[in-house]
Design an enzyme around this catalytic site. Structure first.
Site, PDB file in Angstrom:
ATOM      1  N   HIS A  57      44.709  26.394  50.134  1.00 33.37           N
ATOM      2  CA  HIS A  57      45.894  27.071  49.581  1.00 33.37           C
ATOM      3  C   HIS A  57      45.480  27.944  48.416  1.00 33.37           C
ATOM      4  CE1 HIS A  57      45.635  23.480  47.053  1.00 33.37           C
ATOM      5  NE2 HIS A  57      46.534  23.965  46.222  1.00 33.37           N
ATOM      6  N   HIS A  59      46.180  28.241  45.167  1.00 30.75           N
ATOM      7  CA  HIS A  59      46.102  27.898  43.744  1.00 30.75           C
ATOM      8  C   HIS A  59      44.717  28.219  43.174  1.00 30.75           C
ATOM      9  CE1 HIS A  59      49.739  24.914  43.815  1.00 30.75           C
ATOM     10  NE2 HIS A  59      50.106  26.177  43.694  1.00 30.75           N
ATOM     11  N   ASP A  61      42.799  26.860  41.089  1.00 33.13           N
ATOM     12  CA  ASP A  61      41.786  25.795  41.020  1.00 33.13           C
ATOM     13  C   ASP A  61      41.273  25.410  42.412  1.00 33.13           C
ATOM     14  OD1 ASP A  61      44.330  24.597  41.521  1.00 33.13           O
ATOM     15  OD2 ASP A  61      43.553  22.648  40.888  1.00 33.13           O
ATOM     16  N   HIS A  62      41.597  26.221  43.415  1.00 35.02           N
ATOM     17  CA  HIS A  62      41.050  26.050  44.768  1.00 35.02           C
ATOM     18  C   HIS A  62      40.357  27.312  45.273  1.00 35.02           C
ATOM     19  CE1 HIS A  62      43.074  22.120  45.553  1.00 35.02           C
ATOM     20  NE2 HIS A  62      43.720  22.552  44.482  1.00 35.02           N
ATOM     21  N   HIS A 115      53.298  21.548  49.276  1.00 35.24           N
ATOM     22  CA  HIS A 115      52.695  21.794  47.960  1.00 35.24           C
ATOM     23  C   HIS A 115      52.694  23.306  47.694  1.00 35.24           C
ATOM     24  CE1 HIS A 115      50.067  21.252  44.511  1.00 35.24           C
ATOM     25  NE2 HIS A 115      49.214  22.107  45.021  1.00 35.24           N
ATOM     26  N   ASP A 134      45.559  19.771  48.452  1.00 38.12           N
ATOM     27  CA  ASP A 134      46.492  19.049  47.579  1.00 38.12           C
ATOM     28  C   ASP A 134      47.684  18.507  48.361  1.00 38.12           C
ATOM     29  OD1 ASP A 134      44.852  19.643  45.469  1.00 38.12           O
ATOM     30  OD2 ASP A 134      46.187  21.119  44.545  1.00 38.12           O
ATOM     31  N   HIS A 172      41.433  16.296  44.243  1.00 37.40           N
ATOM     32  CA  HIS A 172      41.535  15.848  42.847  1.00 37.40           C
ATOM     33  C   HIS A 172      41.258  14.354  42.721  1.00 37.40           C
ATOM     34  CE1 HIS A 172      43.319  19.496  41.020  1.00 37.40           C
ATOM     35  NE2 HIS A 172      43.925  19.653  42.182  1.00 37.40           N
TER      36      HIS A 172
END
Ligand SMILES: [Zn+2]
Length: 242
Positions: A57, A59, A61-62, A115, A134, A172
């Protein structure tokens, strides 16, 4: 077919980037690189050249490491077609029902919206492994930023249909927080109480607690065990407020 080698790379405060290597073809893939440098360093240590990035996805942090890893390796970046506008580095757009290959290993793409609206997962059925981003965590699930409890319930049902031994690679280290919350909504679950104790010991020793397995989640994850979308939504709201 030789087994995939899967390496966990902890980055930022609690993210895990997964480096996946097929020894036969030497193809090497990164799932959700939050950052580039630690990933390139681990690959170099092992003598692997990154050929692919797979995003679950959009985001940051990905996907934050996408551009720098591509610049360093000329790898191919695959990710969700529905989030193409938010992942400008994508080369290959995929959606549920598509297949993607890492050497001789084939993964099927699952649509798992909730998400984020276009979130996908990658299931290596023959390897007994799924990369869920996530969507599911050990004893938890992702926040419903761009979707509904109905969608997340459907995702949990689909994940719950996999074999107990299937390894679940999430993005995570939220396990301890999730376990402490889970016992408050499922206080009479002995497997959950035992897992909380094991996770407390592992974290105190500085150990990672993922990947998890579908069997462990079926026994202890309140979101996977929820009997309805309404129940999942109620538990999710409690966790958000915790
Ligand atoms: Zn996310």
């Amino acid at each position: 077919m030789t087994a995939l080698e899967i390496v966990r790379i902890p980055v930022l405060s609690d993210n895990y980037v997964w480096l996946v290597h097929d020894p036969e073809s030497r193809a090497t893939m990164v799932v959700d690189p939050a950052v580039a440098e630690p990933v390139l360093a681990v690959a170099a240590t092992r003598g692997w050249t990154i050929t692919d990035i797979w995003n679950t996805h959009w985001h940051p942090d990905h996907t934050g490491g996408n551009a720098a890893i591509k610049e360093a390796t000329a790898c191919t970046i695959t990710g969700p077609a529905a989030e193409y506008a938010r992942i400008p580095t994508l080369d290959v757009q995929v959606q549920g029902g598509d297949t993607v290959r890492l050497g001789n290993h084939v993964a099927s793409v699952w649509d798992v919206p909730a998400h984020t609206a276009g979130h996908i997962a990658y299931h290596f059925a023959d390897d007994g492994a799924i990369f869920v981003g996530d969507t599911m965590f050990a004893m938890g699930c992702g926040r419903l930023f761009e979707g509904t409890a109905d969608q997340m319930f459907a995702n949990m049902q689909k994940l719950g249909s996999l074999d107990d031994a299937t390894r679940v690679y999430c993005a995570h280290e939220y396990t301890l927080s999730n376990a402490r919350f889970a016992v408050t909504v499922d206080p009479h679950n002995e497997a959950l109480a035992a897992r909380l104790a094991a996770v407390e010991a592992a974290r105190a020793a500085g150990e990672a607690t993922v990947p998890t397995t579908i069997g462990a989640e079926r026994a202890t994850n309140p979101f996977l065990r929820a009997a309805s979308a309404a129940e999942l939504g109620r538990i999710r709201a409690l966790k958000d407020a915790a």
